[in-house]
Enzyme design. Structure first.
Site, PDB file in Angstrom:
ATOM      1  N   TRP A 157       5.447   8.732   1.686  1.00  0.00           N
ATOM      2  CA  TRP A 157       6.594   8.033   1.112  1.00  0.00           C
ATOM      3  C   TRP A 157       7.025   8.623  -0.222  1.00  0.00           C
ATOM      4  O   TRP A 157       8.196   8.515  -0.612  1.00  0.00           O
ATOM      5  CB  TRP A 157       6.314   6.536   1.016  1.00  0.00           C
ATOM      6  CG  TRP A 157       6.264   5.941   2.397  1.00  0.00           C
ATOM      7  CD1 TRP A 157       5.175   5.510   3.076  1.00  0.00           C
ATOM      8  CD2 TRP A 157       7.380   5.783   3.283  1.00  0.00           C
ATOM      9  NE1 TRP A 157       5.536   5.086   4.339  1.00  0.00           N
ATOM     10  CE2 TRP A 157       6.868   5.239   4.491  1.00  0.00           C
ATOM     11  CE3 TRP A 157       8.747   6.046   3.178  1.00  0.00           C
ATOM     12  CZ2 TRP A 157       7.695   4.949   5.579  1.00  0.00           C
ATOM     13  CZ3 TRP A 157       9.562   5.754   4.268  1.00  0.00           C
ATOM     14  CH2 TRP A 157       9.042   5.211   5.446  1.00  0.00           C
ATOM     15  N   ASP A 203       8.393   1.914  -5.443  1.00  0.00           N
ATOM     16  CA  ASP A 203       8.493   1.496  -4.045  1.00  0.00           C
ATOM     17  C   ASP A 203       7.229   0.703  -3.749  1.00  0.00           C
ATOM     18  O   ASP A 203       6.143   1.263  -3.630  1.00  0.00           O
ATOM     19  CB  ASP A 203       8.601   2.721  -3.140  1.00  0.00           C
ATOM     20  CG  ASP A 203       8.670   2.368  -1.664  1.00  0.00           C
ATOM     21  OD1 ASP A 203       8.490   1.180  -1.309  1.00  0.00           O
ATOM     22  OD2 ASP A 203       8.895   3.278  -0.847  1.00  0.00           O
ATOM     23  N   LYS A 213       6.232  -6.402   5.687  1.00  0.00           N
ATOM     24  CA  LYS A 213       4.788  -6.232   5.580  1.00  0.00           C
ATOM     25  C   LYS A 213       4.138  -7.456   4.932  1.00  0.00           C
ATOM     26  O   LYS A 213       3.283  -8.095   5.524  1.00  0.00           O
ATOM     27  CB  LYS A 213       4.477  -4.958   4.794  1.00  0.00           C
ATOM     28  CG  LYS A 213       5.022  -3.697   5.472  1.00  0.00           C
ATOM     29  CD  LYS A 213       4.750  -2.450   4.677  1.00  0.00           C
ATOM     30  CE  LYS A 213       5.452  -1.247   5.272  1.00  0.00           C
ATOM     31  NZ  LYS A 213       4.930  -0.834   6.587  1.00  0.00           N
TER      32      LYS A 213
END
Length: 353
Positions: free
Chosen positions: A101, A167, A191
């Site tokens: 990511w 993030d 999540k």
């Protein structure tokens, strides 16, 4: 019977939240209409957004300097939107290369400013978090607080003289944070706090430039959504509602301190077994292990396949590792019951190999 769900996202939700979300989808509060059928500008829905904002601010103890935004497009869109809002094209943005990511983030930001990596753990297959202290003149430092695929997590954030943009998709609302270090935090809901379709963005208004030579399209401008309380356009209303149900659940359980305690308890169960069991092996440096995504392997690819089949036969789903990493990934977000983790550990202790 519900399975023991270790998928990395969309991920398991507390069953009471699923039940309430299902009821509201059919008939919201006895109104004879679904929550998904109510106008996003109706008092009913605007009250829900206000409550969600209030709960996020309560859980993170945020001052009025912070705005809570609910935006579509996933965290991936914020990889571009954040630098678009915070930088001039000539500015520098620093990144720490912690894995998948982080790579996605720098690729997106490179279109908006001068993006560069300060440090990387690529040479050791992203098994640790590189430590940095200087950002080399960058406007801000972008970090991925928890690398879902690689299984690493920041347990202490860098001390630098610029804001952090984070993030936090896979560990948002899972622990208290030193909010004074951050300028922007964003996270997709699927999540830790809801279902796919909505992203929560926290913006410290003090970090937004008063003027920007870049012409930011109105729909991507944080100022637009701050002024309109996230209702400039029709946001995904049902995912916002489910996020609100999860926020209520987290608050009722005891807030972020309790979420952190439970995360540490659940992850310790798994990591203790990984370290004890001669058939298993952790793939992350101990000090940087994620309490959200426990990644590990066995002694061979063939053994991985046998273990995965055994786990599936015993009601474990979603534990197979990311294709580029192999092995296993046990995702243990806020909605993961301790009983499911205990069941997994019991199976790992009794592998028929």
């Amino acid at each position: 019977m519900r399975k023991h769900n270790f998928f990395p996202g969309p991920a398991t939700l507390p069953f009471e939240v699923i039940q309430e979300a299902a009821a509201g989808l059919v008939d919201y509060n006895g109104m004879g209409v679904s929550i998904a059928e109510i106008s996003h500008r109706s008092p009913i829905f605007t009250d829900l957004v206000d409550e969600a904002n209030t709960l996020v601010k309560k859980l993170y103890d945020l001052s009025d300097d912070w705005a809570v935004l609910w935006l579509p497009g996933g965290a991936s869109s914020q990889l571009t939107v954040a630098p678009m809002n915070l930088t001039e094209p000539s500015d520098k943005i620093a990144f720490v290369d912690t894995g998948f990511w982080a790579d996605r983030a720098i690729e997106a930001a490179a279109n908006e400013a001068n993006a560069f990596f300060l440090a990387s753990s690529k040479d050791t297959n992203y098994d640790r978090i590189p430590k940095i202290t200087d950002v080399q003149g960058a406007r801000y430092l972008h970090v991925v607080s928890n690398e879902t695929i690689d299984g690493t997590q920041y347990h202490a954030f860098p001390d630098v003289d610029v804001p952090l943009v984070a993030d936090m998709t896979s560990d948002f609302l899972s622990r208290p944070l030193p909010m004074e270090k951050f300028g922007v935090i964003f996270a997709s809901a699927q999540k830790n706090f809801g279902i796919a379709g909505i992203t929560c963005v926290l913006v410290n208004k003090a970090v937004l430039p008063e003027k920007n030579s870049r012409k930011v399209p109105k729909i991507f401008d944080y100022h637009t959504h701050i002024a309109e309380n996230s209702l400039y356009h029709t946001i995904p209303t049902y995912p916002v509602y489910v996020a609100l149900l999860m926020l209520r659940y987290i608050d009722k359980q005891g807030g972020l301190v309790e979420m952190q305690r439970l995360s540490q308890q659940k992850s310790a169960l798994i990591y203790n077994e990984i370290d004890r069991n001669p058939l298993l092996k952790g793939i992350v440096a101990t000090e940087d292990r994620s309490v959200m995504n426990a990644c590990f392997t066995s002694q061979s690819t063939e053994m991985d396949q046998k273990i995965n089949l055994f786990l599936e036969q015993n009601d474990i789903v979603g534990i197979k590792g990311f294709p580029t990493k192999g092995g296993f990934r046990a995702s243990i977000y806020n909605g993961q019951p301790l009983a499911s983790v205990a069941h997994l550990v019991d199976l790992l202790q009794n592998l028929p190999l």
